[in-house]
Design an enzyme around this catalytic site. Sequence first.
Site, PDB file in Angstrom:
ATOM      1  N   GLN A 195       0.860  -1.176   0.000  1.00  0.00           N
ATOM      2  CA  GLN A 195       0.000   0.000   0.000  1.00  0.00           C
ATOM      3  C   GLN A 195       0.904   1.237   0.000  1.00  0.00           C
ATOM      4  O   GLN A 195       1.425   1.643   1.044  1.00  0.00           O
ATOM      5  CB  GLN A 195      -0.911  -0.016   1.226  1.00  0.00           C
ATOM      6  CG  GLN A 195      -1.732  -1.300   1.363  1.00  0.00           C
ATOM      7  CD  GLN A 195      -2.791  -1.447   0.291  1.00  0.00           C
ATOM      8  OE1 GLN A 195      -3.771  -0.706   0.264  1.00  0.00           O
ATOM      9  NE2 GLN A 195      -2.607  -2.417  -0.607  1.00  0.00           N
ATOM     10  N   ARG A 215      -4.533   4.169   4.074  1.00  0.00           N
ATOM     11  CA  ARG A 215      -3.851   4.815   2.957  1.00  0.00           C
ATOM     12  C   ARG A 215      -4.242   4.124   1.654  1.00  0.00           C
ATOM     13  O   ARG A 215      -4.627   2.950   1.638  1.00  0.00           O
ATOM     14  CB  ARG A 215      -2.335   4.771   3.165  1.00  0.00           C
ATOM     15  CG  ARG A 215      -1.725   3.408   3.090  1.00  0.00           C
ATOM     16  CD  ARG A 215      -0.295   3.361   3.636  1.00  0.00           C
ATOM     17  NE  ARG A 215       0.557   4.363   3.059  1.00  0.00           N
ATOM     18  CZ  ARG A 215       1.003   5.434   3.731  1.00  0.00           C
ATOM     19  NH1 ARG A 215       0.668   5.622   4.989  1.00  0.00           N
ATOM     20  NH2 ARG A 215       1.789   6.302   3.142  1.00  0.00           N
ATOM     21  N   ALA A 236     -11.802   2.644   4.109  1.00  0.00           N
ATOM     22  CA  ALA A 236     -10.801   1.780   3.482  1.00  0.00           C
ATOM     23  C   ALA A 236      -9.981   2.529   2.429  1.00  0.00           C
ATOM     24  O   ALA A 236     -10.215   3.697   2.125  1.00  0.00           O
ATOM     25  CB  ALA A 236     -11.492   0.563   2.865  1.00  0.00           C
ATOM     26  N   HIS A 237      -9.041   1.799   1.825  1.00  0.00           N
ATOM     27  CA  HIS A 237      -8.089   2.419   0.907  1.00  0.00           C
ATOM     28  C   HIS A 237      -8.774   2.946  -0.359  1.00  0.00           C
ATOM     29  O   HIS A 237      -9.698   2.355  -0.890  1.00  0.00           O
ATOM     30  CB  HIS A 237      -6.947   1.467   0.540  1.00  0.00           C
ATOM     31  CG  HIS A 237      -7.378   0.162  -0.046  1.00  0.00           C
ATOM     32  ND1 HIS A 237      -6.509  -0.877  -0.241  1.00  0.00           N
ATOM     33  CD2 HIS A 237      -8.568  -0.285  -0.487  1.00  0.00           C
ATOM     34  CE1 HIS A 237      -7.139  -1.885  -0.780  1.00  0.00           C
ATOM     35  NE2 HIS A 237      -8.400  -1.549  -0.942  1.00  0.00           N
ATOM     36  N   ASN A 238      -8.285   4.106  -0.778  1.00  0.00           N
ATOM     37  CA  ASN A 238      -8.713   4.763  -2.019  1.00  0.00           C
ATOM     38  C   ASN A 238     -10.177   5.203  -2.005  1.00  0.00           C
ATOM     39  O   ASN A 238     -10.757   5.480  -3.059  1.00  0.00           O
ATOM     40  CB  ASN A 238      -8.437   3.887  -3.240  1.00  0.00           C
ATOM     41  CG  ASN A 238      -6.955   3.660  -3.469  1.00  0.00           C
ATOM     42  OD1 ASN A 238      -6.443   2.583  -3.186  1.00  0.00           O
ATOM     43  ND2 ASN A 238      -6.259   4.685  -3.931  1.00  0.00           N
TER      44      ASN A 238
END
Length: 351
Positions: A195, A215, A236-238
């Site tokens: 990540q 991230r 969560a990511h993105n």
Amino acid sequence: MPWTAAQIAAHLQGEVAGNPDIELTGFAPAKAAKTGDLTFAENDEYFEAARQSAASAILVAADYPAGDKTLIKVKNARVAFARVLPLFFPERRPPAGVHPTAVVAAGAQVDATAAVGPYCVVAAGAIIGPGTILESHVHVGEGARVGADCRLFPHVTLYPGVQLGQRVRVHAGTVIGSDGFGYVMDEGKHLKVPQIGTVIIHDDVEIGANVTIDRGALGPTVIGRGTKIDNLVQIAHNVTIGEHCIIVAQVGIAGSTSLGNYVVLAGQVGIAGHLKIGNQVTVAAQSGVMHDIPDGQKWLGSPAQPDRQTKRQLIAITQLPDLIRRVRELEQKLEKMGEGAEAQRASDPAP
């Protein structure tokens, strides 16, 4: 510090009905108010309680008669309530400077007007802006940036590269920039996907206690300007969250989902990954969202659907016991009719 009714009215762009020179030394709800206190009333019931209280003045929006109370009349009593509280209860600010127990790495930049509290860590390349407060045990990772007038409460963790805008408040225990939950199956085992993205928090965001914001896997996870996030939320990511959204406690948003502006997610809403939630969408508590939602819609249920559709289904469910009873009664009648017809055929003489 005492304030006169006239001073408070000027601060709130309101007007005084009654004694403008009366001194007010505190703010309290009607039941607990004492002489010298200001209270507020946003409806008739509250006003009657305030009128009978010991409070010296009442903050109101409607055209109520002053009687023996001084009134401070404003456009919106609840907005005025939020704006007047800091006059009586100003937030404590520690003195500028770095506490002797804090660790600030060489190459980190801490503005002279910032306050870095006990046992904080500011890693190499990190930047702490003017007027920002880091309370005890805050960790700011390598290359992270915290803008002006932010406040990070105890035990907040910013991973490397995280960026906070101006006037961002992050409450105790929150972790921003931890790895997104990304794995692929490889030869029967879960292989971690590195990540390598970051998190960008824009201006005037407030984040509650024990929130986790991952991230991005490649690009950033983004929280838009003015958004408010309650305690115990997982982002969560993105994920991209627009401006001025309200994210209530225990919400979970899966990876790569985007929210528009002015979205409201009530408590314990779950949103699946890679979805698009439009502007001014409201999702009711404990809903599970599995599909994109267009602008302006209200959804509820699990799986979530447009609110009118779900409400019709819920009403239909409440009618099921009565429907089942009626069906049984009809079945019994049909059985009796069938038995009667069979008996009639048996009693008829043979042709």
